[in-house]
Design a protein around this motif. Structure first.
Motif: not given
Ligand code: ATP
Length: 378
Positions: A40, A43, A45, A64-71, A188
């Motif tokens: 992104f 970043v 991700a 942890p939050s932000g490690c890229g799981k949801t992506t 989640e």
């Molecule tokens: P959480 O548990 O908080 O949901 P996560 O592990 O699922 O976190 P992601 O949501 O995949 O993490 O995000 C991974 C990285 O990509 C983070 O740094 C996030 O800020 C960034 N990111 C995610 N979606 C976007 C987007 N649409 N635009 C810009 N950056 C994004």
């Protein structure tokens, strides 16, 4: 269950740890992610993530939050356009290699954090939404079976606002499973539920998923939840998978300090490698292949420390004892060979509350002590 990710590295990167599971898989994985990378802007991700999920298996992506799981989950679902890598379902590429199958044609059931039921539709109509291609009788049979599978028989005519959070979550799961997908993705799914309800809904969800035979990839940041739900867990950090394995493998054979700490509190000692060993108050431990003179840290789980009145060394002086319910936590102080006081936590099953100031001998279960270089990933 635990199987090797056929043909793809289970873990990537210099500090990563190979999958310890080595069972051959006859069928292709139901879901196969190969070298997924996603940015992104600046970043990164997701960085070269490879992971396979087999039929009937639940795999948790933990980190942890932000490690890229949801992506990762959104790329698999087709909600995020693939930038690098490949997604295959039942051996067929659905994204990458010039292919881009739209989300609704991937045969994937989705459950996200907020359940996202349509508020103006009944439970039955919510489930029917994904079954529009079926004729009336078949559709009705699927709705009845899906509700039965999550223990919500008779709820078909209710509207979402007439359901508890846990019931709404189960309707979302029924909707995801109703079309008989080969892959289910959950992000989640229990985060909106209070602690008491969460345990029950987790249990029901695991039964429904196992009953469906689908391959499940579930995102969570809660290690205990991942251990409860997952046949295997893939630990993520900063866009990468660090280690993949069964809960037992990750707990008992963490490949990095980061993984060890993710699964529970640890005591931390420092030492320098001499003659292939590190010295501890409990005697020397093998240095886990570390080179001579490397600064090491030794991570010891509190349940690995056993206190007793039998004579022995080292001796721990009790600083405090606390009853925590299923276990007791004992704070103690041990004097090491250099004459330094080391503060350690021990955890004992049930009620074990030695008096403050009492002196007890302490033994170490070395299978729960892990040696890593101090520069290892934390
Ligand atoms: P959480 O548990 O908080 O949901 P996560 O592990 O699922 O976190 P992601 O949501 O995949 O993490 O995000 C991974 C990285 O990509 C983070 O740094 C996030 O800020 C960034 N990111 C995610 N979606 C976007 C987007 N649409 N635009 C810009 N950056 C994004």
């Amino acid at each position: 269950m635990g199987r090797v990710d056929a043909g793809a590295p289970a873990a990537v990167g210099e500090d990563s740890v190979p999958d310890r599971t080595h069972r051959a898989a006859a069928d292709p994985p139901a879901l196969e992610l190969t070298a997924l990378s996603h940015r992104f802007g600046d970043v990164c991700a997701v960085d070269e993530v490879s992971l396979s999920v087999f039929r009937g298996e639940v795999v948790c992506l933990l980190g942890p939050s932000g490690c890229g799981k949801t992506t990762v989950l959104r790329i698999a679902a087709g909600l995020e356009t693939l930038q690098g890598g490949r997604v295959s379902i039942d051996g067929r590429p659905i994204a990458g290699d010039g292919v881009a199958v739209p989300p609704e044609e991937r045969g994937i059931g989705l459950v996200f954090q907020d359940y996202a039921l349509f508020p103006h539709l009944t439970v039955g109509e919510n489930i029917a939404f994904g079954l529009r291609r079926l004729d009336g009788a078949e559709r009705q049979a699927r709705i009845t079976a899906a509700l039965g599978g999550v223990g919500l028989e008779g709820f078909e005519s209710r509207y979402p606002h007439m359901l508890s959070g846990g019931q709404q979550q189960r309707v979302a799961l029924a909707r995801a499973l109703a079309a008989g997908p080969s892959v289910v993705l959950l992000d989640e799914p229990f985060s909106g539920l209070d602690a008491r309800l969460r345990d029950k809904v987790r249990d029901q969800t695991l039964h429904a998923l196992k009953g469906s035979g689908a391959a499940t990839l579930m995102v969570t940041h809660d290690a205990e939840e991942a251990m409860f739900m997952g046949d295997r867990i893939a630990v993520m950090r900063e866009g990468r998978i660090l280690q993949t394995g069964t809960p037992d493998e990750l707990y008992c054979h963490p490949g990095a300090a980061y993984v060890a700490e993710l699964f529970g509190e640890v005591n931390r000692l420092n030492a320098v490698v001499r003659d292939g060993q590190v010295e501890t108050p409990f005697g020397p431990l093998p240095a886990n292949g570390l080179a001579e003179d490397v600064a090491a840290e030794i991570l010891i789980r509190p349940e690995a420390l056993r206190l007793s009145q039998a004579p022995g060394t080292p001796v721990g002086r009790i600083v405090a004892s606390r009853m925590l319910g299923r276990t007791s936590l004992i704070h103690m102080s041990i004097t090491d060979d250099a004459g330094q006081d080391v503060h350690l936590h021990a955890r004992a099953p049930g009620r074990f509350l030695p008096e403050e100031g009492e002196k007890l001998s302490v033994a170490l279960d070395t299978s729960q002590a892990f040696v890593f270089p101090q520069k290892s990933i934390k």
